[in-house]
Design a protein around this motif. Sequence first.
Motif, PDB file in Angstrom:
ATOM      1  N   GLU A   4       0.833  -1.207   0.000  1.00 43.48           N
ATOM      2  CA  GLU A   4       0.000   0.000   0.000  1.00 43.48           C
ATOM      3  C   GLU A   4       0.874   1.267   0.000  1.00 43.48           C
ATOM      4  OE1 GLU A   4      -2.996   0.480  -0.532  1.00 43.48           O
ATOM      5  OE2 GLU A   4      -3.226   2.558   0.090  1.00 43.48           O
ATOM      6  N   ASP A   5       1.874   1.276   0.848  1.00 44.28           N
ATOM      7  CA  ASP A   5       2.793   2.418   0.902  1.00 44.28           C
ATOM      8  C   ASP A   5       3.722   2.350  -0.318  1.00 44.28           C
ATOM      9  OD1 ASP A   5       4.832   4.157   1.307  1.00 44.28           O
ATOM     10  OD2 ASP A   5       5.385   3.432   3.315  1.00 44.28           O
ATOM     11  N   PRO A   6       3.609   3.319  -1.240  1.00 45.97           N
ATOM     12  CA  PRO A   6       4.405   3.249  -2.477  1.00 45.97           C
ATOM     13  C   PRO A   6       5.917   3.226  -2.215  1.00 45.97           C
ATOM     14  CG  PRO A   6       2.784   5.040  -2.581  1.00 45.97           C
ATOM     15  CD  PRO A   6       2.781   4.530  -1.169  1.00 45.97           C
ATOM     16  N   GLY A   7       6.316   3.686  -1.044  1.00 46.22           N
ATOM     17  CA  GLY A   7       7.744   3.712  -0.739  1.00 46.22           C
ATOM     18  C   GLY A   7       8.275   2.351  -0.285  1.00 46.22           C
ATOM     19  N   GLU A   8       7.359   1.457   0.006  1.00 47.20           N
ATOM     20  CA  GLU A   8       7.768   0.150   0.535  1.00 47.20           C
ATOM     21  C   GLU A   8       7.880  -0.854  -0.621  1.00 47.20           C
ATOM     22  OE1 GLU A   8       5.942  -3.298   3.428  1.00 47.20           O
ATOM     23  OE2 GLU A   8       4.992  -1.328   3.475  1.00 47.20           O
ATOM     24  N   VAL A   9       9.075  -0.994  -1.153  1.00 51.11           N
ATOM     25  CA  VAL A   9       9.275  -1.867  -2.316  1.00 51.11           C
ATOM     26  C   VAL A   9      10.399  -2.853  -2.018  1.00 51.11           C
ATOM     27  CG1 VAL A   9       9.854  -1.965  -4.774  1.00 51.11           C
ATOM     28  CG2 VAL A   9       8.629   0.020  -3.879  1.00 51.11           C
ATOM     29  N   GLU A  10      10.124  -4.136  -2.159  1.00 53.62           N
ATOM     30  CA  GLU A  10      11.199  -5.128  -1.999  1.00 53.62           C
ATOM     31  C   GLU A  10      11.662  -5.573  -3.381  1.00 53.62           C
ATOM     32  OE1 GLU A  10       8.437  -7.040   0.254  1.00 53.62           O
ATOM     33  OE2 GLU A  10       8.806  -5.349   1.589  1.00 53.62           O
ATOM     34  N   LYS A  11      12.968  -5.630  -3.546  1.00 51.16           N
ATOM     35  CA  LYS A  11      13.524  -5.963  -4.870  1.00 51.16           C
ATOM     36  C   LYS A  11      14.217  -7.316  -4.811  1.00 51.16           C
ATOM     37  CE  LYS A  11      13.980  -1.130  -5.770  1.00 51.16           C
ATOM     38  NZ  LYS A  11      14.774   0.035  -5.969  1.00 51.16           N
ATOM     39  N   TYR A  12      13.945  -8.142  -5.802  1.00 51.18           N
ATOM     40  CA  TYR A  12      14.533  -9.485  -5.838  1.00 51.18           C
ATOM     41  C   TYR A  12      15.213  -9.704  -7.180  1.00 51.18           C
ATOM     42  CZ  TYR A  12      11.576 -10.472  -1.822  1.00 51.18           C
ATOM     43  OH  TYR A  12      10.983 -10.439  -0.590  1.00 51.18           O
ATOM     44  N   SER A  13      16.361 -10.338  -7.140  1.00 50.64           N
ATOM     45  CA  SER A  13      16.986 -10.685  -8.422  1.00 50.64           C
ATOM     46  C   SER A  13      17.581 -12.087  -8.341  1.00 50.64           C
ATOM     47  CB  SER A  13      18.056  -9.673  -8.805  1.00 50.64           C
ATOM     48  OG  SER A  13      19.006  -9.596  -7.798  1.00 50.64           O
ATOM     49  N   ASP A  14      17.744 -12.679  -9.488  1.00 53.10           N
ATOM     50  CA  ASP A  14      18.318 -14.019  -9.561  1.00 53.10           C
ATOM     51  C   ASP A  14      19.043 -14.134 -10.888  1.00 53.10           C
ATOM     52  OD1 ASP A  14      18.788 -16.689  -8.758  1.00 53.10           O
ATOM     53  OD2 ASP A  14      16.830 -16.701  -7.773  1.00 53.10           O
ATOM     54  N   ARG A  15      19.810 -15.202 -11.039  1.00 53.53           N
ATOM     55  CA  ARG A  15      20.553 -15.345 -12.296  1.00 53.53           C
ATOM     56  C   ARG A  15      19.703 -16.046 -13.331  1.00 53.53           C
ATOM     57  NH1 ARG A  15      26.519 -16.587 -12.477  1.00 53.53           N
ATOM     58  NH2 ARG A  15      26.021 -18.733 -12.017  1.00 53.53           N
ATOM     59  N   PHE A  16      19.750 -15.530 -14.544  1.00 56.87           N
ATOM     60  CA  PHE A  16      19.161 -16.238 -15.677  1.00 56.87           C
ATOM     61  C   PHE A  16      20.271 -16.280 -16.719  1.00 56.87           C
ATOM     62  CE2 PHE A  16      17.114 -16.844 -19.673  1.00 56.87           C
ATOM     63  CZ  PHE A  16      16.069 -17.702 -19.397  1.00 56.87           C
ATOM     64  N   LEU A  17      20.908 -17.425 -16.846  1.00 50.74           N
ATOM     65  CA  LEU A  17      22.119 -17.472 -17.655  1.00 50.74           C
ATOM     66  C   LEU A  17      21.850 -17.904 -19.088  1.00 50.74           C
ATOM     67  CD1 LEU A  17      24.317 -19.058 -14.882  1.00 50.74           C
ATOM     68  CD2 LEU A  17      24.501 -16.729 -15.768  1.00 50.74           C
ATOM     69  N   GLY A  18      22.537 -17.283 -20.012  1.00 54.42           N
ATOM     70  CA  GLY A  18      22.467 -17.657 -21.431  1.00 54.42           C
ATOM     71  C   GLY A  18      21.044 -17.625 -21.944  1.00 54.42           C
ATOM     72  N   ASP A  19      20.688 -18.651 -22.702  1.00 58.51           N
ATOM     73  CA  ASP A  19      19.328 -18.741 -23.231  1.00 58.51           C
ATOM     74  C   ASP A  19      18.389 -19.421 -22.243  1.00 58.51           C
ATOM     75  OD1 ASP A  19      19.349 -17.473 -25.763  1.00 58.51           O
ATOM     76  OD2 ASP A  19      20.609 -19.096 -26.517  1.00 58.51           O
ATOM     77  N   GLY A  20      18.926 -19.857 -21.112  1.00 61.37           N
ATOM     78  CA  GLY A  20      18.081 -20.371 -20.030  1.00 61.37           C
ATOM     79  C   GLY A  20      17.569 -21.792 -20.207  1.00 61.37           C
ATOM     80  N   LEU A  21      17.945 -22.443 -21.309  1.00 58.93           N
ATOM     81  CA  LEU A  21      17.448 -23.815 -21.503  1.00 58.93           C
ATOM     82  C   LEU A  21      18.155 -24.793 -20.577  1.00 58.93           C
ATOM     83  CD1 LEU A  21      17.209 -23.940 -25.401  1.00 58.93           C
ATOM     84  CD2 LEU A  21      15.344 -23.870 -23.780  1.00 58.93           C
ATOM     85  N   ARG A  22      19.316 -24.386 -20.081  1.00 58.51           N
ATOM     86  CA  ARG A  22      20.096 -25.287 -19.222  1.00 58.51           C
ATOM     87  C   ARG A  22      19.313 -25.701 -17.974  1.00 58.51           C
ATOM     88  NH1 ARG A  22      24.786 -21.055 -18.227  1.00 58.51           N
ATOM     89  NH2 ARG A  22      24.110 -20.539 -20.320  1.00 58.51           N
ATOM     90  N   TYR A  23      18.404 -24.808 -17.507  1.00 58.48           N
ATOM     91  CA  TYR A  23      17.667 -25.127 -16.284  1.00 58.48           C
ATOM     92  C   TYR A  23      16.695 -26.284 -16.515  1.00 58.48           C
ATOM     93  CZ  TYR A  23      19.630 -20.629 -15.044  1.00 58.48           C
ATOM     94  OH  TYR A  23      20.498 -19.605 -14.823  1.00 58.48           O
ATOM     95  N   GLU A  24      15.992 -26.244 -17.653  1.00 59.18           N
ATOM     96  CA  GLU A  24      15.048 -27.340 -17.902  1.00 59.18           C
ATOM     97  C   GLU A  24      15.804 -28.623 -18.247  1.00 59.18           C
ATOM     98  OE1 GLU A  24      12.977 -25.226 -21.089  1.00 59.18           O
ATOM     99  OE2 GLU A  24      13.443 -26.841 -22.479  1.00 59.18           O
ATOM    100  N   ILE A  25      16.938 -28.490 -18.917  1.00 62.12           N
ATOM    101  CA  ILE A  25      17.721 -29.689 -19.258  1.00 62.12           C
ATOM    102  C   ILE A  25      18.242 -30.329 -17.964  1.00 62.12           C
ATOM    103  CG2 ILE A  25      19.719 -30.582 -20.526  1.00 62.12           C
ATOM    104  CD1 ILE A  25      19.433 -28.074 -22.380  1.00 62.12           C
ATOM    105  N   SER A  26      18.677 -29.472 -17.051  1.00 59.64           N
ATOM    106  CA  SER A  26      19.196 -29.960 -15.770  1.00 59.64           C
ATOM    107  C   SER A  26      18.102 -30.673 -14.964  1.00 59.64           C
ATOM    108  CB  SER A  26      19.763 -28.758 -15.007  1.00 59.64           C
ATOM    109  OG  SER A  26      19.938 -29.052 -13.675  1.00 59.64           O
ATOM    110  N   ASP A  27      16.897 -30.110 -14.947  1.00 61.84           N
ATOM    111  CA  ASP A  27      15.794 -30.762 -14.228  1.00 61.84           C
ATOM    112  C   ASP A  27      15.369 -32.056 -14.915  1.00 61.84           C
ATOM    113  OD1 ASP A  27      15.451 -29.162 -11.988  1.00 61.84           O
ATOM    114  OD2 ASP A  27      14.284 -27.682 -13.071  1.00 61.84           O
TER     115      ASP A  27
END
Length: 447
Positions: free
Chosen positions: A385-408
Amino acid sequence: MTKVITYGTFDLFHEGHYRLLQRAKALGDYLIVGVTTEAFDRTRGKLNVVDSLLTRIENVKKTGFVDEIVIEESIGQKVSDIKKYQVDIFTVGSDWIGQFDYLKEYCQVVYLERTKNISSTMLREQNRKIQRIGIIGTGRIAHRFVPEAKLVSGVNTQAVYNPHTESAVRFAEEWELDPYEKLEDFFAAVDSVYIASPHETHYDYIKAALEHDKHVLCEKPMALRKAQAEEVFRIAKGKNLILLEGIKTAYCPGFNQLLGITGSGMIGSIRNVEACFTKLESKDSRELTDLQYGGSFLELGSYCMLPVIKLFGGGYTDVRFDTIRGDNGLDIFTKASFIYPNGIATVTCGLGVKSEGRLLIAGTKGYMVAEAPWWKTAYFEVHHEDPGEVEKYSDRFLGDGLRYEISDFLSMINGNGRSDFKLTRSESVAFADVMERFLEENRSLAD
Ligand code: C2G
């Protein structure tokens, strides 16, 4: 004395590694091998490394070709090692062709031909097989698959099939694979398949692969009819085979973090999901000319439906499609609106209309927003509700990202790690159901 240096992870040591070291030694008199640390492999985006550094060093030593071992810890180390050890020749497999040319300033650079076929039965201490993957289809996405699969330890892409022999041969030459024109021979050469052929061919290829006892990773949309999706999952289950729909977003770390936060209750109960993905395509592209299976919804709908079905499930009470059509009647822009007992969702896809491409999830305590390209989730925000209250999250997305599904995919095949919650069978069936409804409304479904 000629000094040679080479580097590698040397995980699940196999004959490709052995032959590389043998030929590297033959290039000179003294062979130095740099073995990567787990931390370095993580930073360069290599997934699923199984053996410990010590085991990998032991395996390299056991070949008897190596005079000295160093540990590779960072990206800039090759230059300093070459200077420090006064190296004459740097060598590496041909899967790296061109990528180490910058070292020519310091020494000779030799790319040795990569070993195409890794036997799947070569026994190791852990008795773990290398998954030999074959690709069906040779389009744009198939080209992205090969370098991404290289970054997943324990898989070796070694075969490609395309009914158009010429395309298979060209693809195979580019990526050092074996081309096949007969499906029977292709299946005999691999343990699992990645299907990247045109949408409408997925179902037949999945069935054929399962019949040959192969695990399947299939590009989205995996199926265009609900009954077909149910049928192939039934077959896979009955044969204890893995069948996975390849929607890369579902497997990437950032998107999973985002879902985790929605599950934590931080933004309360979810009431609205808006997912938009647009990508301008040229008028003569397959996507905008294939009157039966082209169009914006078939092309991009899977990505946008993913957060909707993940968060609200398949139990919507109504879905309607509004489309803008191009001159040939194909949808260049589609909005799908879902009504749920306790929420609403919109999915917006465009190939001929450009929009902002945002993912917005609104709840009773706050909202989350991920800007384009949210389907390669690397950053998102949580607002209250308070516009000043913002949590920011980041994570790695490497290359074309297909490696994650291949790994799973690999983890599921090996039975370690339960990744199937990332995209469940019932979620894939729900996508196929929506695709079928869309096609029924917009086109006459050809049998
Ligand atoms: N290799 C090969 N044939 C294969 C697989 C691998 O000839 N079928 C070669 C690679 O080209 C490399 C070496 O074996 O030269 C080690 O391979 P990996 O363990 O996969 O290591 P890699 O990720 O290629 O690391 O700094 C590290 C280097 O850049 C190489």
